[in-house]
Design a protein around this motif. Structure first.
Motif, PDB file in Angstrom:
ATOM      1  N   SER A   1       1.041  -1.261  -0.015  1.00 42.06           N
ATOM      2  CA  SER A   1      -0.106  -0.050  -0.262  1.00 42.06           C
ATOM      3  C   SER A   1       0.884   1.202  -0.084  1.00 42.06           C
ATOM      4  O   SER A   1       0.419   2.389  -0.456  1.00 42.06           O
ATOM      5  N   CYS A   2       2.170   1.171   0.351  1.00 37.45           N
ATOM      6  CA  CYS A   2       3.013   2.359   0.337  1.00 37.45           C
ATOM      7  C   CYS A   2       3.304   2.606  -1.182  1.00 37.45           C
ATOM      8  O   CYS A   2       4.092   3.697  -1.392  1.00 37.45           O
TER       9      CYS A   2
ATOM     10  N   ILE B   1      -1.791  -0.239  -5.593  1.00 36.56           N
ATOM     11  CA  ILE B   1      -2.949   0.307  -4.815  1.00 36.56           C
ATOM     12  C   ILE B   1      -4.070  -0.076  -5.737  1.00 36.56           C
ATOM     13  O   ILE B   1      -5.121  -0.382  -5.236  1.00 36.56           O
ATOM     14  N   PRO B   2      -4.172   0.287  -7.156  1.00 39.46           N
ATOM     15  CA  PRO B   2      -5.235  -0.173  -8.053  1.00 39.46           C
ATOM     16  C   PRO B   2      -5.489  -1.520  -7.745  1.00 39.46           C
ATOM     17  O   PRO B   2      -6.777  -1.758  -7.876  1.00 39.46           O
ATOM     18  N   ARG B   3      -4.648  -2.424  -7.802  1.00 42.25           N
ATOM     19  CA  ARG B   3      -4.633  -3.855  -7.712  1.00 42.25           C
ATOM     20  C   ARG B   3      -5.228  -4.227  -6.413  1.00 42.25           C
ATOM     21  O   ARG B   3      -6.177  -5.324  -6.351  1.00 42.25           O
TER      22      ARG B   3
ATOM     23  N   ILE C   1      -4.319   3.706   1.719  1.00 40.19           N
ATOM     24  CA  ILE C   1      -5.540   3.583   0.754  1.00 40.19           C
ATOM     25  C   ILE C   1      -6.656   4.727   0.437  1.00 40.19           C
ATOM     26  O   ILE C   1      -6.844   5.112  -0.650  1.00 40.19           O
ATOM     27  N   LEU C   2      -6.813   5.049   1.671  1.00 39.57           N
ATOM     28  CA  LEU C   2      -7.675   6.379   1.487  1.00 39.57           C
ATOM     29  C   LEU C   2      -7.236   7.633   0.996  1.00 39.57           C
ATOM     30  O   LEU C   2      -7.860   8.240   0.560  1.00 39.57           O
TER      31      LEU C   2
ATOM     32  N   GLU D   1     -11.643   8.448  -9.782  1.00 38.12           N
ATOM     33  CA  GLU D   1     -11.954   7.756 -10.880  1.00 38.12           C
ATOM     34  C   GLU D   1     -11.578   6.206 -10.726  1.00 38.12           C
ATOM     35  O   GLU D   1     -12.335   5.353 -11.011  1.00 38.12           O
ATOM     36  N   CYS D   2     -10.463   6.028 -10.215  1.00 38.59           N
ATOM     37  CA  CYS D   2      -9.923   4.650  -9.876  1.00 38.59           C
ATOM     38  C   CYS D   2     -10.819   3.891  -8.788  1.00 38.59           C
ATOM     39  O   CYS D   2     -11.129   2.723  -8.989  1.00 38.59           O
ATOM     40  N   LEU D   3     -11.322   4.589  -7.787  1.00 37.26           N
ATOM     41  CA  LEU D   3     -12.001   4.015  -6.832  1.00 37.26           C
ATOM     42  C   LEU D   3     -13.289   3.695  -7.527  1.00 37.26           C
ATOM     43  O   LEU D   3     -14.036   2.649  -7.014  1.00 37.26           O
TER      44      LEU D   3
END
Length: 288
Positions: free
Chosen positions: A172-173, A178-180, A214-215, A223-225
């Motif tokens: 997550s760093c 993060i998209p995955r 993540i947040l 858009e990714c979320l």
């Protein structure tokens, strides 16, 4: 005697390293299991010392260990094999080779019944996830495997959960990972971990770091979320839920007000800000 043995392990000659590797490079089925275990254990013990990590690599140890991981050897043997890989992975030069072993370590973790192999796989993955350039070797299914350790059906130990969480924090760093993570399926128990007042501080702190990372990304990449939110049971779908964001916000308020851990207080404060901001679009959409 103990100090002499330890001293001999600290510095293995080039010749000894080559002999050890040659002995374990022979097909496992041709070996006496008890003797083979002793040889693999010797390599694992030697690999804990920095002085030996280069010489073992140069003797072909990394290739031999990878072959053994993919072999039909018992899980007790594979457990020591992965432990040796984990020890060798703290050497950055070794990681150039070992990063390609990540998919096979994930496969071993997925099929493992022996608790020792599961834990050693997680520890190896932790060491191999320290460098961001290795994260491309963690596929979405591999991330789902790490999340699955928090499912009640997995019956994972607290130590296994902690190691899996440490790997997820490392991933997550890296914004490219993060998209995955957002698109990966997560068991409901994973997010409930942060809401559980009885969870240990070690797990809570790392879970908070993961959520904050993540947040923060989601706030900058709406858009990714939104795309990930369409996949049922995904992390992105969960974090698009107004109820879950309200729960995270409420829990963060309590943590920030009551914890004596300054680092945790600061991170929960960050989550408060991100979760509060995420609730507003949800309310507006509901009003529509």
């Amino acid at each position: 005697m103990k100090s002499q043995t330890e001293q001999s392990l600290k510095s293995v000659s080039e010749l000894d390293a080559k002999c050890l590797v040659k002995l374990v490079s022979t097909h496992y089925a041709q070996q006496d299991e008890e003797l083979f275990m002793k040889l693999i254990t010797a390599i694992s013990n030697c690999s804990t010392f920095k002085n030996n990590q280069d010489s073992l690599r140069e003797a072909g140890c990394l290739e031999a260990l990878w072959d053994l991981l993919k072999s039909s050897a018992p899980e007790t043997i594979k457990s020591v094999v992965v432990q040796a890989m984990s020890n060798l992975a703290v050497n950055e030069a070794n990681q150039q080779f070992l990063k390609d072993c990540i998919p096979d370590i994930l496969d071993a973790l997925a099929s493992a019944n022996y608790e020792g192999l599961q834990l050693n796989c997680l520890t190896a993955l932790l060491n191999l996830s320290v460098l961001p350039q290795n994260h491309v070797k963690f596929p979405e299914l591999g991330m789902e495997l790490l999340f699955s350790k928090f499912d009640a059906a997995a019956q994972s130990t607290d130590n296994e959960k902690l190691q899996a969480l440490k790997v997820l924090v490392n991933l997550s760093c890296n914004e490219e990972s993060i998209p995955r993570l957002l698109n990966a399926k997560v068991p409901p128990a994973f997010l409930r971990l942060y809401l559980n007042p009885a969870v240990t501080e070690a797990i809570l702190l790392r879970h908070a770091v993961f959520l904050r990372n993540i947040l923060r990304y989601a706030a900058a990449h709406v858009e990714c979320l939104s795309i990930c939110a369409h996949r049922p049971d995904s992390l992105g779908s969960s974090l698009s839920s107004g109820q879950i964001m309200c729960d995270l916000h409420a829990r963060s308020t309590v943590i920030a007000a009551t914890t004596a851990n300054q680092e945790l207080r600061g991170i929960s404060g960050d989550i408060l800000g991100f979760s509060g901001a995420r609730q507003q679009p949800e309310l507006a959409a509901a009003a529509f």
